[in-house]
Design a protein around this motif. Structure first.
Motif, PDB file in Angstrom:
ATOM      1  N   ILE A  25       0.815  -1.217   0.000  1.00 20.55           N
ATOM      2  CA  ILE A  25       0.000   0.000   0.000  1.00 20.55           C
ATOM      3  C   ILE A  25       0.846   1.263   0.000  1.00 20.55           C
ATOM      4  O   ILE A  25       0.418   2.321  -0.454  1.00 20.55           O
ATOM      5  N   PHE A  26       2.081   1.156   0.505  1.00 21.71           N
ATOM      6  CA  PHE A  26       2.955   2.323   0.592  1.00 21.71           C
ATOM      7  C   PHE A  26       3.727   2.607  -0.701  1.00 21.71           C
ATOM      8  O   PHE A  26       4.100   3.753  -0.959  1.00 21.71           O
ATOM      9  N   ALA A  27       4.004   1.566  -1.481  1.00 25.75           N
ATOM     10  CA  ALA A  27       4.892   1.687  -2.644  1.00 25.75           C
ATOM     11  C   ALA A  27       4.520   2.824  -3.610  1.00 25.75           C
ATOM     12  O   ALA A  27       5.410   3.564  -4.044  1.00 25.75           O
ATOM     13  N   PRO A  28       3.250   3.023  -3.960  1.00 26.52           N
ATOM     14  CA  PRO A  28       2.939   4.102  -4.917  1.00 26.52           C
ATOM     15  C   PRO A  28       3.199   5.510  -4.363  1.00 26.52           C
ATOM     16  O   PRO A  28       3.347   6.460  -5.122  1.00 26.52           O
ATOM     17  N   TYR A  29       3.272   5.653  -3.046  1.00 27.99           N
ATOM     18  CA  TYR A  29       3.325   6.987  -2.436  1.00 27.99           C
ATOM     19  C   TYR A  29       4.651   7.296  -1.753  1.00 27.99           C
ATOM     20  O   TYR A  29       4.953   8.462  -1.482  1.00 27.99           O
ATOM     21  N   PHE A  30       5.428   6.261  -1.464  1.00 29.72           N
ATOM     22  CA  PHE A  30       6.716   6.441  -0.791  1.00 29.72           C
ATOM     23  C   PHE A  30       7.809   5.722  -1.580  1.00 29.72           C
ATOM     24  O   PHE A  30       8.206   4.604  -1.233  1.00 29.72           O
ATOM     25  N   PRO A  31       8.288   6.366  -2.645  1.00 30.06           N
ATOM     26  CA  PRO A  31       9.290   5.724  -3.512  1.00 30.06           C
ATOM     27  C   PRO A  31      10.632   5.534  -2.789  1.00 30.06           C
ATOM     28  O   PRO A  31      10.935   6.256  -1.832  1.00 30.06           O
ATOM     29  N   PRO A  32      11.426   4.576  -3.253  1.00 31.23           N
ATOM     30  CA  PRO A  32      12.698   4.285  -2.580  1.00 31.23           C
ATOM     31  C   PRO A  32      13.703   5.445  -2.640  1.00 31.23           C
ATOM     32  O   PRO A  32      14.574   5.544  -1.789  1.00 31.23           O
ATOM     33  N   LEU A  57      -9.365   5.038   2.277  1.00 28.35           N
ATOM     34  CA  LEU A  57      -9.622   6.066   1.259  1.00 28.35           C
ATOM     35  C   LEU A  57      -9.731   5.467  -0.134  1.00 28.35           C
ATOM     36  O   LEU A  57      -9.062   4.468  -0.436  1.00 28.35           O
ATOM     37  N   PRO A  58     -10.530   6.086  -1.002  1.00 27.99           N
ATOM     38  CA  PRO A  58     -10.520   5.670  -2.409  1.00 27.99           C
ATOM     39  C   PRO A  58      -9.127   5.952  -3.001  1.00 27.99           C
ATOM     40  O   PRO A  58      -8.443   6.887  -2.585  1.00 27.99           O
ATOM     41  N   VAL A  59      -8.733   5.160  -3.957  1.00 26.75           N
ATOM     42  CA  VAL A  59      -7.391   5.259  -4.538  1.00 26.75           C
ATOM     43  C   VAL A  59      -7.100   6.676  -5.061  1.00 26.75           C
ATOM     44  O   VAL A  59      -5.997   7.193  -4.877  1.00 26.75           O
ATOM     45  N   HIS A  60      -8.093   7.337  -5.660  1.00 29.59           N
ATOM     46  CA  HIS A  60      -7.850   8.658  -6.243  1.00 29.59           C
ATOM     47  C   HIS A  60      -7.595   9.746  -5.194  1.00 29.59           C
ATOM     48  O   HIS A  60      -7.116  10.821  -5.519  1.00 29.59           O
ATOM     49  N   GLN A  61      -7.880   9.480  -3.919  1.00 32.23           N
ATOM     50  CA  GLN A  61      -7.641  10.466  -2.862  1.00 32.23           C
ATOM     51  C   GLN A  61      -6.363  10.201  -2.075  1.00 32.23           C
ATOM     52  O   GLN A  61      -5.954  11.022  -1.253  1.00 32.23           O
ATOM     53  N   ARG A  62      -5.723   9.103  -2.326  1.00 32.06           N
ATOM     54  CA  ARG A  62      -4.569   8.700  -1.516  1.00 32.06           C
ATOM     55  C   ARG A  62      -3.352   9.610  -1.708  1.00 32.06           C
ATOM     56  O   ARG A  62      -2.641   9.885  -0.744  1.00 32.06           O
ATOM     57  N   VAL A  63      -3.102  10.067  -2.908  1.00 32.66           N
ATOM     58  CA  VAL A  63      -1.948  10.953  -3.142  1.00 32.66           C
ATOM     59  C   VAL A  63      -2.099  12.232  -2.321  1.00 32.66           C
ATOM     60  O   VAL A  63      -1.149  12.666  -1.657  1.00 32.66           O
ATOM     61  N   ASP A  64      -3.294  12.822  -2.341  1.00 29.73           N
ATOM     62  CA  ASP A  64      -3.532  14.035  -1.552  1.00 29.73           C
ATOM     63  C   ASP A  64      -3.405  13.752  -0.057  1.00 29.73           C
ATOM     64  O   ASP A  64      -2.870  14.572   0.694  1.00 29.73           O
ATOM     65  N   ALA A  65      -3.894  12.604   0.368  1.00 27.25           N
ATOM     66  CA  ALA A  65      -3.798  12.240   1.784  1.00 27.25           C
ATOM     67  C   ALA A  65      -2.339  12.096   2.207  1.00 27.25           C
ATOM     68  O   ALA A  65      -1.938  12.590   3.269  1.00 27.25           O
ATOM     69  N   VAL A  66      -1.532  11.444   1.393  1.00 35.06           N
ATOM     70  CA  VAL A  66      -0.114  11.278   1.709  1.00 35.06           C
ATOM     71  C   VAL A  66       0.573  12.648   1.753  1.00 35.06           C
ATOM     72  O   VAL A  66       1.352  12.926   2.678  1.00 35.06           O
ATOM     73  N   ASN A  67       0.280  13.509   0.790  1.00 37.29           N
ATOM     74  CA  ASN A  67       0.870  14.850   0.805  1.00 37.29           C
ATOM     75  C   ASN A  67       0.475  15.610   2.064  1.00 37.29           C
ATOM     76  O   ASN A  67       1.297  16.317   2.663  1.00 37.29           O
ATOM     77  N   SER A  68      -0.772  15.478   2.486  1.00 36.51           N
ATOM     78  CA  SER A  68      -1.235  16.127   3.718  1.00 36.51           C
ATOM     79  C   SER A  68      -0.535  15.555   4.939  1.00 36.51           C
ATOM     80  O   SER A  68      -0.145  16.290   5.854  1.00 36.51           O
ATOM     81  N   LEU A  69      -0.381  14.238   4.978  1.00 34.94           N
ATOM     82  CA  LEU A  69       0.308  13.600   6.099  1.00 34.94           C
ATOM     83  C   LEU A  69       1.764  14.055   6.188  1.00 34.94           C
ATOM     84  O   LEU A  69       2.273  14.317   7.283  1.00 34.94           O
ATOM     85  N   VAL A  70       2.428  14.169   5.050  1.00 41.11           N
ATOM     86  CA  VAL A  70       3.828  14.622   5.027  1.00 41.11           C
ATOM     87  C   VAL A  70       3.906  16.066   5.514  1.00 41.11           C
ATOM     88  O   VAL A  70       4.760  16.412   6.339  1.00 41.11           O
ATOM     89  N   PHE A  71       2.991  16.901   5.034  1.00 41.26           N
ATOM     90  CA  PHE A  71       2.977  18.309   5.449  1.00 41.26           C
ATOM     91  C   PHE A  71       2.736  18.428   6.951  1.00 41.26           C
ATOM     92  O   PHE A  71       3.447  19.154   7.661  1.00 41.26           O
ATOM     93  N   GLU A  72       1.731  17.732   7.455  1.00 43.56           N
ATOM     94  CA  GLU A  72       1.416  17.787   8.885  1.00 43.56           C
ATOM     95  C   GLU A  72       2.553  17.204   9.719  1.00 43.56           C
ATOM     96  O   GLU A  72       2.880  17.736  10.781  1.00 43.56           O
ATOM     97  N   ALA A  73       3.155  16.126   9.262  1.00 48.96           N
ATOM     98  CA  ALA A  73       4.269  15.529  10.008  1.00 48.96           C
ATOM     99  C   ALA A  73       5.433  16.510  10.106  1.00 48.96           C
ATOM    100  O   ALA A  73       6.033  16.665  11.177  1.00 48.96           O
ATOM    101  N   ASN A  74       5.757  17.191   9.015  1.00 46.47           N
ATOM    102  CA  ASN A  74       6.820  18.201   9.043  1.00 46.47           C
ATOM    103  C   ASN A  74       6.466  19.333  10.002  1.00 46.47           C
ATOM    104  O   ASN A  74       7.317  19.813  10.755  1.00 46.47           O
ATOM    105  N   ALA A  75       5.217  19.762   9.986  1.00 36.99           N
ATOM    106  CA  ALA A  75       4.781  20.834  10.886  1.00 36.99           C
ATOM    107  C   ALA A  75       4.838  20.368  12.342  1.00 36.99           C
ATOM    108  O   ALA A  75       5.213  21.139  13.232  1.00 36.99           O
ATOM    109  N   ARG A  76       4.476  19.127  12.603  1.00 32.76           N
ATOM    110  CA  ARG A  76       4.510  18.598  13.970  1.00 32.76           C
ATOM    111  C   ARG A  76       5.945  18.473  14.492  1.00 32.76           C
ATOM    112  O   ARG A  76       6.195  18.654  15.671  1.00 32.76           O
ATOM    113  N   VAL A  77       6.872  18.149  13.606  1.00 33.21           N
ATOM    114  CA  VAL A  77       8.272  18.056  14.026  1.00 33.21           C
ATOM    115  C   VAL A  77       8.793  19.451  14.399  1.00 33.21           C
ATOM    116  O   VAL A  77       9.480  19.622  15.400  1.00 33.21           O
TER     117      VAL A  77
END
Length: 173
Positions: A25-32, A57-77
């Motif tokens: 599930i992670f491979a499409p959104y977190f490349p090596p 989430l539906p597949v078409h919303q996952r990219v936006d969700a991952v981008n949001s998670l990355v943004f929020e994680a950076n802000a939380r750090v």
């Protein structure tokens, strides 16, 4: 896009030291080639929670969700207590300060213009609370200088009241 024989595992499987399955599930959104992206999301949210969120989430919303998670994680750090809310509040405070500076500059321009017209004595009021800017002349009329500010009437005995916008209190500072 998941890992297979001969290809590199995704960033999450590499970090978690597990085999990257074909349907990972992670491979499409977190490349090596971008390991930091998953590392920070994992640090803040945990791999299990991220996996559950993506599966719901539906597949078409996952990219936006991952981008949001990355943004929020950076802000939380950067700000463990307020995260994105702290950043938004900071920017809103800056906008408020800049609006006040604009109002003061407009009032100064108006005063200079009125000084060049000797037959009209004028006074200007800048109200920091509702960011209103008023011009009053001897006929007791109030004119809004900028359409950006709300309309109020001020008495002809008003004086220019300016406070330092940098001294405004904020819930976030």
């Amino acid at each position: 896009m998941g890992g297979s024989a001969g290809s590199s595992p995704c960033a999450s499987c590499k970090l978690l030291r597990r085999r990257c399955a074909k349907d990972c599930i992670f491979a499409p959104y977190f490349p090596p080639d971008d390991p930091h992206k998953f590392a920070i999301v994992h640090k803040v949210f945990g791999a299990s929670n991220v996996s559950k969120m993506l599966q719901e989430l539906p597949v078409h919303q996952r990219v936006d969700a991952v981008n949001s998670l990355v943004f929020e994680a950076n802000a939380r750090v950067r700000d463990p207590v307020y995260g994105c809310v702290g950043a938004i509040s900071y920017l809103q405070n800056q906008v408020s300060q800049l609006q006040m500076q604009l109002a003061v500059a407009q009032a100064e321009i108006l005063c200079i213009q009125m000084q060049n017209e000797p037959t009209v004595q004028s006074q200007v009021l800048v109200d920091q609370d509702d960011k209103s800017l008023w011009y009053n002349n001897n006929s007791h009329l109030g004119y809004a200088v900028s359409g950006q500010f709300s309309t109020n009437l001020a008495s002809s005995s008003s004086i220019m009241q300016m406070q330092d916008p940098l001294k405004q209190e904020s819930l976030w500072t």
